[in-house]
Design a protein around this motif. Structure first.
Motif, PDB file in Angstrom:
ATOM      1  N   ARG A 169      16.088  -2.136  -1.247  1.00 37.45           N
ATOM      2  CA  ARG A 169      15.688  -0.773  -1.586  1.00 37.45           C
ATOM      3  C   ARG A 169      14.826  -0.707  -2.841  1.00 37.45           C
ATOM      4  N   TYR A 170      15.215  -1.482  -3.850  1.00 40.55           N
ATOM      5  CA  TYR A 170      14.556  -1.307  -5.151  1.00 40.55           C
ATOM      6  C   TYR A 170      13.423  -2.286  -5.419  1.00 40.55           C
ATOM      7  N   CYS A 171      13.458  -3.471  -4.807  1.00 43.67           N
ATOM      8  CA  CYS A 171      12.500  -4.514  -5.208  1.00 43.67           C
ATOM      9  C   CYS A 171      11.276  -4.537  -4.307  1.00 43.67           C
ATOM     10  N   GLN A 172      10.143  -4.715  -4.924  1.00 48.52           N
ATOM     11  CA  GLN A 172       8.936  -5.060  -4.160  1.00 48.52           C
ATOM     12  C   GLN A 172       8.629  -6.554  -4.298  1.00 48.52           C
ATOM     13  N   VAL A 173       9.254  -7.184  -5.273  1.00 48.63           N
ATOM     14  CA  VAL A 173       9.039  -8.601  -5.570  1.00 48.63           C
ATOM     15  C   VAL A 173      10.409  -9.200  -5.860  1.00 48.63           C
ATOM     16  N   SER A 204       0.844  -1.190   0.000  1.00 49.45           N
ATOM     17  CA  SER A 204       0.000   0.000   0.000  1.00 49.45           C
ATOM     18  C   SER A 204       0.882   1.244   0.000  1.00 49.45           C
ATOM     19  N   ALA A 205       2.051   1.100   0.606  1.00 48.02           N
ATOM     20  CA  ALA A 205       2.995   2.226   0.524  1.00 48.02           C
ATOM     21  C   ALA A 205       3.403   2.446  -0.928  1.00 48.02           C
ATOM     22  N   ALA A 206       3.593   1.333  -1.648  1.00 50.72           N
ATOM     23  CA  ALA A 206       3.946   1.453  -3.069  1.00 50.72           C
ATOM     24  C   ALA A 206       2.843   2.191  -3.799  1.00 50.72           C
ATOM     25  N   ALA A 207       1.618   1.819  -3.488  1.00 48.19           N
ATOM     26  CA  ALA A 207       0.495   2.444  -4.162  1.00 48.19           C
ATOM     27  C   ALA A 207       0.457   3.940  -3.861  1.00 48.19           C
ATOM     28  N   ALA A 208       0.869   4.292  -2.658  1.00 41.90           N
ATOM     29  CA  ALA A 208       0.829   5.705  -2.291  1.00 41.90           C
ATOM     30  C   ALA A 208       2.067   6.461  -2.758  1.00 41.90           C
ATOM     31  N   GLY A 209       2.956   5.772  -3.421  1.00 43.59           N
ATOM     32  CA  GLY A 209       4.120   6.451  -3.960  1.00 43.59           C
ATOM     33  C   GLY A 209       5.346   6.355  -3.059  1.00 43.59           C
ATOM     34  N   ALA A 210       5.201   5.679  -1.904  1.00 51.74           N
ATOM     35  CA  ALA A 210       6.337   5.611  -0.987  1.00 51.74           C
ATOM     36  C   ALA A 210       7.489   4.833  -1.590  1.00 51.74           C
ATOM     37  N   VAL A 211       7.173   3.810  -2.384  1.00 54.37           N
ATOM     38  CA  VAL A 211       8.240   3.021  -2.981  1.00 54.37           C
ATOM     39  C   VAL A 211       9.035   3.864  -3.960  1.00 54.37           C
ATOM     40  N   SER A 212       8.375   4.837  -4.540  1.00 56.90           N
ATOM     41  CA  SER A 212       9.120   5.679  -5.461  1.00 56.90           C
ATOM     42  C   SER A 212      10.207   6.437  -4.693  1.00 56.90           C
TER      43      SER A 212
END
Ligand code: XIL
Length: 360
Positions: free
Chosen positions: A63-67, A16-24
């Motif tokens: 740092r870079y991967c979500q999967v 959900s952080a990714a969805a909110a742009g946190a992963v960026s």
């Protein structure tokens, strides 16, 4: 057929952080997400020795991967060095890393001609082959059911140059079971984990030329037959080992992906890298050409659908399989991946990032 998205067991927090742009931000990306749900997860094939021994690599992966997906650790020869034996140590290193960093995990792979242990050649009958294939799948899927959300069940079923749409690659499972090995494998996986996303994975389907058209036709044929038999196939994986000196068939690829999507399948980009041995030496020029090739490919895919995930086959040029078959003649290092050998993002990472955030 309901099955979970790839991200089911990944930590919801991260996604959900990714969805909110946190992963960026985590990934040092350039732009925030265009829309809250508009971020396609990024990931890479990870290797356990580097994970264990190389801190910079480990940090970059987190740092870079979500999967992530194990590059070799869940292949038969690693899991099954001998018939009666399962060895999970190396796979478990990657599983532990995924858990620690709350990353989604893909599994790779159950029915592939490569990376097979010698002992499978002693399998002597169809019944024995079916027993070995299904019990392997049952054991491995159930062991990792809580952490692996998606499996490459069948990998590279089509021969390099198929002679027709029903030409299948000959190896242990097809020799004993014919085309049935494919439904057998998918059904065995689904029986243990009905929620896993089950994937058929192939290479060399993206270029202009008769061979590549024939490969798309053969893949389409397999997929259609599986769907007609109600086999639990959920997605097609496009490996996307992209050759810098081959032209992407934008129309052909887009039409192909659209058709699969129309059949209700999801699309994953599972193993992207850009094979750069034929490109000029200077790094800046080479990195730009690598990024442009990936851009071409992703453009065609995204014109048809938004993939579930974009994975590259490796993360950093420090660890890549490309020189095994495509070493550069000039002695310079291959640069096929999004991070250079010092873990610095290259133009390829920017291209991936741009597509991940693209509104559809
Ligand atoms: C490759 C690995 O990268 C190598 O380290 C290993 O020696 C052989 O396999 N398509 C696939 C992957 O599906 O499993 C392959 O991985 C690369 C091509």
């Amino acid at each position: 057929m309901t099955h979970n998205s790839l991200t089911r067991r990944a930590a919801l927090g991260v996604l959900s952080a990714a969805a909110a742009g946190a992963v960026s931000r985590r990934a040092g990306a350039i732009a925030p997400a265009a829309a809250p749900t508009a971020v396609v997860p990024y990931g890479a094939a990870i290797n356990s020795p580097a994970l264990t021994n190389d801190r910079a690599y480990r940090e970059a992966a987190a740092r870079y991967c979500q999967v992530i997906v194990p590059e070799s650790e869940m292949k038969w020869d690693e899991l099954r060095p001998s018939r009666g034996e399962y060895r999970f140590e190396n796979a478990d290193i990657i599983v532990a890393f995924a858990r620690e960093h709350r990353l989604a995990l893909r599994g790779h792979t159950f029915a592939w001609y490569g990376a097979m242990p010698e002992w499978v050649n002693t399998i002597a009958s169809a019944a024995e082959a079916e027993r070995e294939l299904t019990s392997h799948i049952q054991t491995v899927v159930s062991r990792y059911r809580d952490v692996v959300s998606s499996w490459d069940v069948v990998n590279e079923p089509i021969p390099d140059k198929p002679s027709g749409v029903s030409d299948l690659r000959q190896f242990v499972w097809s020799r004993h079971l014919g085309e049935n090995y494919i439904p057998i494998a998918f059904r065995a996986a689904a029986a243990v984990d009905p929620k896993a996303m089950l994937v058929l994975n192939e290479y060399d389907v993206e270029y202009i030329g008769a061979r590549f058209q024939a490969r798309r036709d053969a893949l389409r044929h397999i997929v259609r037959r599986l769907l007609d038999q109600n086999v639990p196939l959920h997605a097609v994986g496009l490996q996307a080992h992209l050759y810098a000196d081959r032209a992407i068939d934008r129309d052909g690829l887009q039409a192909f992906v659209s058709e699969l999507k129309g059949w209700g399948l999801k699309i994953l980009i599972t193993e992207m890298d850009v094979i750069d041995d034929t490109l000029p030496g200077p790094e800046k020029e080479r990195d730009a050409a690598v990024a442009a090739k990936a851009d071409d490919f992703l453009e065609a895919v995204f014109a048809a659908c938004r993939p579930e995930v974009i994975l590259t086959w490796g993360l950093s040029d420090r660890y890549t399989w490309v020189p095994t078959y495509n070493k550069r003649a000039d002695g310079r290092l291959n640069r096929p991946l999004p991070l250079d050998d010092a873990m610095k993002p290259k133009p390829l990472m920017a291209v991936i990032d741009r597509f991940r955030r693209r509104a559809v």
